[in-house]
Design an enzyme around this catalytic site. Structure first.
Site, mmCIF file in Angstrom:
data_model
loop_
_atom_site.group_PDB
_atom_site.id
_atom_site.type_symbol
_atom_site.label_atom_id
_atom_site.label_comp_id
_atom_site.label_asym_id
_atom_site.label_seq_id
_atom_site.Cartn_x
_atom_site.Cartn_y
_atom_site.Cartn_z
ATOM 1 N N GLU A 1 4.402 10.570 -5.944
ATOM 2 C CA GLU A 1 3.657 9.343 -6.559
ATOM 3 C C GLU A 1 2.297 10.026 -6.909
ATOM 4 O O GLU A 1 1.650 10.734 -5.799
ATOM 5 C CB GLU A 1 3.417 8.351 -5.659
ATOM 6 C CG GLU A 1 2.752 7.296 -6.369
ATOM 7 C CD GLU A 1 2.566 5.909 -5.715
ATOM 8 O OE1 GLU A 1 2.321 5.842 -4.394
ATOM 9 O OE2 GLU A 1 2.889 5.074 -6.159
ATOM 10 N N GLN B 1 -9.059 9.320 -4.847
ATOM 11 C CA GLN B 1 -8.003 9.127 -6.104
ATOM 12 C C GLN B 1 -8.215 9.922 -7.006
ATOM 13 O O GLN B 1 -7.055 10.505 -7.632
ATOM 14 C CB GLN B 1 -7.887 7.591 -6.588
ATOM 15 C CG GLN B 1 -6.675 7.440 -7.309
ATOM 16 C CD GLN B 1 -5.340 7.740 -6.854
ATOM 17 O OE1 GLN B 1 -5.160 7.287 -5.824
ATOM 18 N NE2 GLN B 1 -4.402 8.555 -7.487
ATOM 19 N N GLY C 1 2.385 2.187 5.333
ATOM 20 C CA GLY C 1 3.649 1.227 5.528
ATOM 21 C C GLY C 1 4.495 1.503 6.479
ATOM 22 O O GLY C 1 5.000 0.628 7.410
ATOM 23 N N CYS D 1 1.317 -0.246 -9.265
ATOM 24 C CA CYS D 1 2.663 0.410 -8.556
ATOM 25 C C CYS D 1 3.868 0.606 -9.600
ATOM 26 O O CYS D 1 4.864 1.127 -9.213
ATOM 27 C CB CYS D 1 3.033 -0.557 -7.333
ATOM 28 S SG CYS D 1 2.888 -2.159 -7.792
ATOM 29 N N GLY E 1 0.903 -1.389 -0.137
ATOM 30 C CA GLY E 1 0.198 0.082 -0.136
ATOM 31 C C GLY E 1 1.117 1.237 -0.001
ATOM 32 O O GLY E 1 2.045 1.210 -0.476
ATOM 33 N N SER E 2 0.611 2.347 0.489
ATOM 34 C CA SER E 2 1.064 3.589 0.570
ATOM 35 C C SER E 2 2.261 3.590 1.683
ATOM 36 O O SER E 2 2.344 2.815 2.446
ATOM 37 C CB SER E 2 0.273 4.765 0.936
ATOM 38 O OG SER E 2 -0.418 4.326 2.336
HETATM 39 P P1 NAP Z 1 -3.097 2.299 1.578
HETATM 40 O O1 NAP Z 1 -4.322 3.453 1.827
HETATM 41 O O2 NAP Z 1 -1.978 2.326 2.176
HETATM 42 O O3 NAP Z 1 -3.816 0.987 1.895
HETATM 43 C C1 NAP Z 1 -3.405 -0.032 1.556
HETATM 44 C C2 NAP Z 1 -4.180 -0.922 2.879
HETATM 45 O O4 NAP Z 1 -3.688 -0.688 4.082
HETATM 46 C C3 NAP Z 1 -5.631 -1.299 2.672
HETATM 47 O O5 NAP Z 1 -6.103 -2.318 2.954
HETATM 48 C C4 NAP Z 1 -6.019 -0.288 3.842
HETATM 49 O O6 NAP Z 1 -7.399 -0.502 4.305
HETATM 50 C C5 NAP Z 1 -5.188 -0.719 4.819
HETATM 51 N N1 NAP Z 1 -4.860 0.494 6.029
HETATM 52 C C6 NAP Z 1 -5.247 1.749 5.837
HETATM 53 N N2 NAP Z 1 -4.804 2.243 7.206
HETATM 54 C C7 NAP Z 1 -4.216 1.234 7.903
HETATM 55 C C8 NAP Z 1 -3.554 1.184 9.076
HETATM 56 N N3 NAP Z 1 -3.701 2.443 9.743
HETATM 57 N N4 NAP Z 1 -2.915 0.118 9.387
HETATM 58 C C9 NAP Z 1 -3.049 -1.006 8.799
HETATM 59 N N5 NAP Z 1 -3.491 -0.951 7.588
HETATM 60 C C10 NAP Z 1 -4.158 0.067 7.076
HETATM 61 O O7 NAP Z 1 -2.836 2.016 -0.054
HETATM 62 P P2 NAP Z 1 -3.998 2.181 -1.463
HETATM 63 O O8 NAP Z 1 -4.467 3.533 -1.578
HETATM 64 O O9 NAP Z 1 -4.902 1.050 -1.022
HETATM 65 O O10 NAP Z 1 -3.085 1.819 -2.417
HETATM 66 C C11 NAP Z 1 -2.445 2.607 -3.301
HETATM 67 C C12 NAP Z 1 -0.672 2.476 -2.800
HETATM 68 O O11 NAP Z 1 -0.257 1.325 -2.780
HETATM 69 C C13 NAP Z 1 0.044 3.417 -3.683
HETATM 70 O O12 NAP Z 1 1.026 4.053 -3.042
HETATM 71 C C14 NAP Z 1 0.917 2.159 -4.319
HETATM 72 O O13 NAP Z 1 2.186 2.612 -5.118
HETATM 73 C C15 NAP Z 1 0.862 1.191 -3.467
HETATM 74 N N6 NAP Z 1 1.103 -0.292 -4.099
HETATM 75 C C16 NAP Z 1 2.431 -0.724 -3.938
HETATM 76 C C17 NAP Z 1 2.661 -1.917 -4.695
HETATM 77 C C18 NAP Z 1 3.950 -2.489 -4.479
HETATM 78 O O14 NAP Z 1 4.177 -3.654 -4.720
HETATM 79 N N7 NAP Z 1 4.965 -1.789 -4.233
HETATM 80 C C19 NAP Z 1 1.437 -2.732 -5.252
HETATM 81 C C20 NAP Z 1 0.443 -1.951 -5.306
HETATM 82 C C21 NAP Z 1 0.092 -0.705 -4.772
HETATM 83 P P3 NAP Z 1 -8.478 0.525 3.761
HETATM 84 O O15 NAP Z 1 -8.805 0.346 2.410
HETATM 85 O O16 NAP Z 1 -9.755 0.299 4.857
HETATM 86 O O17 NAP Z 1 -8.087 1.960 4.145
#
Ligand code: NAP
Length: 487
Positions: free
Chosen positions: A389, A330, A232, A283, A227-228
């Site tokens: 990003e 988004q 992370g 990503c 995720g973000s």
């Molecule tokens: P995100 O907002 O960080 O959410 C990722 C996951 O974390 C979701 O399941 C989210 O749940 C959960 N989450 C939210 N708050 C949390 C907390 N405090 N503690 C633990 N988990 C929590 O990211 P996203 O918007 O879903 O995804 C986009 C990001 O992912 C982009 O930055 C992208 O670059 C990155 N990404 C990276 C890769 C890679 O392999 N490097 C692959 C794909 C995506 P909720 O949805 O319920 O908030």
């Protein structure tokens, strides 16, 4: 038509009661794809206990027997291939062909890791001592928490769940709230395949509440997060307090370097493909194209011309190249970065706004979150668009004096997920391979579009911990036990 309700899955049972949240189609927000039961921290505690109770017998099963379950999951997903793909397009917005490609990948991942059940090898080496037999073998870690993002809603859960299970771990899955249905399909397939109760658990709901409960659950030994960067880093801080094993895959600002000696047309196609397809929400998407001076003007013009031809609309309809942003948040982020670029003196050469008119198939775009594919040129290194990003269909084109300058610009960001070079010069290819600071490199291909058989992950601020996928995944999801035996 009544709206289906999808439950959480704890200890082999679907929990379908309780308050729910909506999963809406980002191409047409009038459509509610499903209602999902909102899990709680108490659900995580129950899942944690169930997963711990199931661990002893699941980890004691022979690897090939666990593999047979994974093969069954793959077969069940395969039998529902069309329906699952359509559900993904409806919940995430990517086009139907893109969704089909992703579902196929998830099926292949389950088959691949099913086979790993028969290859759970260790090491055997000669001892320095007489009549001492020494070896090391893999063992499962225990209960593993898996937190996944919305952009690859079935492939990413698959590439975490399958290796975790084949190594003998039990899991608790927390999907992203905007696209939980795709991973629900995996869990349902595990249920239908007869995977014993407690081995896989699935809890939807607020990231903050479920995520925090998961990282702090008593029996959880490892967390794999994608995720973000912001979340992370939080996971890293919290999980480190408990000395959990951690794997983090996060954001990127991926470059494609285009040199004057590249195959021009294929370089244009690769850049537009990697920047715009899946609405720029990969990503590994290219968000910076760094072009050698000698072909800069011609290349910019060709990218803009190609981008203008992309058809934006409802991904369920034929002939669409680009679907909507996944949700309002988004879309607003995409528009915010377009606004910042304008404030910093740039003008989009195409796109630059939300689309609200009529789509190519007569769809009303104002009902969705459509952003026109946008290209900015003459972006310089200090600009926000060169550093942060966006995660949308917004491309920054930058000029470089020569290859060395392009490589320097490419490395001048905190991220290091994927990177690409377009050139016919073999020496430059190798310079790029050795000097580019990124975990995933492509040559004369789009920067996005990976397969599951090799390690996946980045470097610098993009990633932390062992790599995912391929044989590398086994390192994260298992531990070694080393034995010295005198006979
Ligand atoms: P995100 O907002 O960080 O959410 C990722 C996951 O974390 C979701 O399941 C989210 O749940 C959960 N989450 C939210 N708050 C949390 C907390 N405090 N503690 C633990 N988990 C929590 O990211 P996203 O918007 O879903 O995804 C986009 C990001 O992912 C982009 O930055 C992208 O670059 C990155 N990404 C990276 C890769 C890679 O392999 N490097 C692959 C794909 C995506 P909720 O949805 O319920 O908030």
């Amino acid at each position: 038509m009544s709206i289906p309700t999808y439950g959480n899955y704890i200890n082999g049972e679907w929990i379908t009661s309780g308050s729910t949240f909506e999963n809406r189609n980002p191409a047409n927000t009038d459509e509610v794809v499903g209602l999902f039961v909102k899990g709680s921290a108490a659900d995580v505690v129950r899942a944690d206990e169930a997963a711990q109770a199931a661990f002893a017998s699941w980890s004691a099963l022979p690897g090939p027997a666990r593999g047979n379950y994974l093969y069954k999951v793959a077969d069940i997903l395969d039998a529902k291939f069309e329906a699952i793909s359509a559900d993904m397009t409806r919940e995430e917005g990517k086009t139907l062909p893109e969704a089909k490609g992703e579902v196929r990948r998830a099926i292949n991942i389950f088959r691949y890791f099913g086979g790993e059940g028969s290859r759970l090898g260790g090491m055997i080496v000669p001892s320095e001592r007489d009549r001492v037999h020494m070896f090391a073998f893999r063992k499962a870690i225990g209960v593993v928490g898996l937190i996944t993002p919305w952009n690859f809603p079935i492939a990413i859960p698959a590439w975490k769940i399958a290796p975790a299970l084949i190594c003998g771990n039990t899991v608790i899955v927390k999907p992203a709230s905007v696209s939980p249905l795709s991973s629900w399909h995996i869990v349902n397939a595990c249920h239908e395949a007869g995977i014993p109760k407690g081995v896989i658990n699935f809890i939807c709901g607020s990231g903050g509440e479920i995520g925090e409960a998961l990282v702090n659950a008593k029996n959880v030994k490892a967390i794999s997060f994608t995720g973000s960067c912001e979340i992370g880093e939080w996971v890293h801080r919290e999980a480190s307090k408990r000395k959990l094993r951690i794997q983090l895959e996060m954001g990127g600002k991926n470059p494609t370097i285009v040199l004057a000696d590249a195959d021009f047309n294929s370089a244009v196609e690769n850049c537009v493909n990697a920047a715009m397809f899946s609405t720029g929400q990969k990503c590994t998407a290219t968000s910076r194209v760094i072009v050698e001076e000698a072909i800069y003007d011609k290349f910019v013009a060709a990218v803009v011309e190609r981008t203008k031809k992309l058809k934006v609309g409802d991904g369920m309809k034929p002939g669409i190249d680009i679907g909507p942003a996944v949700d309002k948040g988004q879309m607003e982020t995409d528009l915010k970065y377009i606004g910042i670029a304008k404030e910093q003196g740039l003008q989009p050469l195409c796109g630059g706004e939300r689309l609200t008119g009529t789509g190519p198939n007569g769809e009303d775009l104002s009902k969705g979150y459509f952003v026109a594919p946008t290209v900015f040129a003459d972006v310089t290194e200090a600009m926000t668009l060169a550093q942060e990003e966006v995660f949308g269909p917004v491309l920054a084109i930058m000029k470089a004096k020569d290859f060395e300058d392009a490589l320097r610009i490419a490395n001048n960001v905190p991220f290091g997920l994927s990177a690409s070079v377009q050139t016919s010069n073999l020496s430059r290819v190798f310079e790029f391979i050795y000097k580019m600071e990124a975990g995933l490199l492509t040559v004369n291909l789009p920067s996005a579009g990976v397969e599951y058989q090799l390690p996946f992950g980045g470097t610098k601020d993009s990633s932390f911990g062992p790599k995912e996928q391929g044989p590398a995944a086994m390192e994260f999801y298992s531990d070694y036990k080393t034995v010295y035996l005198k006979y």
